[in-house]
Design an enzyme around this catalytic site. Structure first.
Site, PDB file in Angstrom:
ATOM      1  N   ASP A   8      53.085  -4.024 -25.613  1.00 49.22           N
ATOM      2  CA  ASP A   8      52.367  -2.808 -25.635  1.00 49.22           C
ATOM      3  C   ASP A   8      52.594  -1.667 -26.365  1.00 49.22           C
ATOM      4  OD1 ASP A   8      50.376  -0.877 -24.082  1.00 49.22           O
ATOM      5  OD2 ASP A   8      52.391   0.081 -23.520  1.00 49.22           O
ATOM      6  N   ASP A  10      51.758   2.578 -26.395  1.00 49.88           N
ATOM      7  CA  ASP A  10      51.869   3.728 -25.927  1.00 49.88           C
ATOM      8  C   ASP A  10      53.114   3.461 -24.893  1.00 49.88           C
ATOM      9  OD1 ASP A  10      49.884   5.119 -27.726  1.00 49.88           O
ATOM     10  OD2 ASP A  10      48.584   4.091 -26.264  1.00 49.88           O
ATOM     11  N   ASP A 165      55.566  -0.834 -20.446  1.00 53.77           N
ATOM     12  CA  ASP A 165      56.020   0.328 -19.828  1.00 53.77           C
ATOM     13  C   ASP A 165      55.168   0.343 -18.421  1.00 53.77           C
ATOM     14  OD1 ASP A 165      54.535   3.288 -20.417  1.00 53.77           O
ATOM     15  OD2 ASP A 165      53.719   1.569 -21.340  1.00 53.77           O
TER      16      ASP A 165
END
Length: 213
Positions: A8, A10, A165
Site C-alpha cells: 500500500d 499512504d 496499514d
C-alpha cells in the site's frame, strides 16, 4: 518463501496525511465548510478520494461528491509532495529489498496519477508496477489489482505478501488469498490490523525483513 511484496502507499510507504488533510481542508474552506485535524483525517482515508471527500463534507452535501472531486484533484496535484515523505527506515528497506531481487509493486486506492508521481519521486526505479485507482477497476478491498500485479510479475500466491496499514489492505489480501503484513506505524494502528486478520504485524519497516528470513 516470499519473493513478491505488494505495498500500500499512504500510511505504509509514505506519511501523506498532512498533504491529504491540507488539500481537503482547502477544499472545505473554499466552500465555507468545517475543517478537521490530522487525527480525524486518519479515519477518513483508506477507501479512495471520493470516500475521503464524502466523509469530510457536511451531511447535506455528501451526495454531491462528484461536484467537489475535480477541484480536490487540482488542489492535491499542487500539494501531494509538499510534506509527504517515506516513513523512517522505509527508503532503506526498499533499497535493500530491491537490491536483493525482490519483486516490488504498489497497489493503492489513491488516484493513479498521484500515486505514480509520489512513488517515482520518493522511490525512483524501485517498483516494477504502481497501480492506483482509475475508472477501469474497483478499489481495494477488491483484489483485482493485486491479482494483476501478481500475474504481471509471474508470482504465486504462496510467494506474495500484501503490506498495508489498514483493514482495507488486510481484507484485500484475504480476498486475493495471500498472506498480509499490517504496518502499525500507519493511519489506523495495530488493533484494527489484528481484528481484520493480518497474518503478521510489524512496528517498524525493518521488521519486515524478519518475516522474509
Amino acid at each position: 518463501m516470499y519473493n513478491t511484496l505488494i505495498f500500500d502507499l499512504d500510511g505504509t510507504l509514505v506519511d501523506s496525511i498532512e498533504d491529504l488533510a491540507l488539500s481537503t481542508n482547502i477544499l472545505m474552506e473554499e466552500n465555507h465548510f468545517p475543517t478537521y485535524d490530522l487525527d480525524t483525517y486518519k479515519q477518513f482515508v483508506g477507501n479512495g478520494v471520493d470516500k475521503l471527500i464524502e466523509r469530510a463534507l457536511p451531511e447535506k452535501y455528501k451526495k454531491d461528491v462528484r461536484k467537489y472531486r475535480t477541484r480536490f484533484d487540482e488542489i492535491y496535484k499542487e500539494n501531494c509532495l509538499k510534506h509527504t515523505k517515506p516513513y523512517s527506515g522505509m527508503k532503506e528497506l526498499i533499497d535493500e529489498l530491491y537490491h536483493q531481487g525482490y519483486k516490488l509493486a504498489v497497489v493503492t486506492n489513491k488516484p493513479k496519477i498521484n500515486a505514480v508521481t509520489i512513488v517515482n519521486h520518493l522511490f525512483p526505479g524501485k517498483f516494477m508496477y504502481v497501480f492506483g485507482n482509475t475508472v477501469y477497476q474497483p478499489k481495494k478491498p477488491h483484489p483485482c489489482l493485486v491479482q494483476l500485479a501478481m500475474q504481471l510479475m509471474e508470482s504465486n500466491k504462496n510467494e506474495t505478501l500484501m503490506i498495508g496499514d489498514s483493514n482495507v489492505d488486510i481484507e484485500t489480501a484475504i480476498n486475493a488469498k495471500i498472506k498480509s503484513v499490517g504496518c502499525e506505524w500507519g493511519f489506523r494502528g495495530k488493533e484494527e490490523l489484528v481484528q481484520a486478520g493480518a497474518t503478521y504485524t510489524v512496528s517498524k519497516p525493518s521488521d519486515i525483513k524478519d518475516i522474509l528470513k
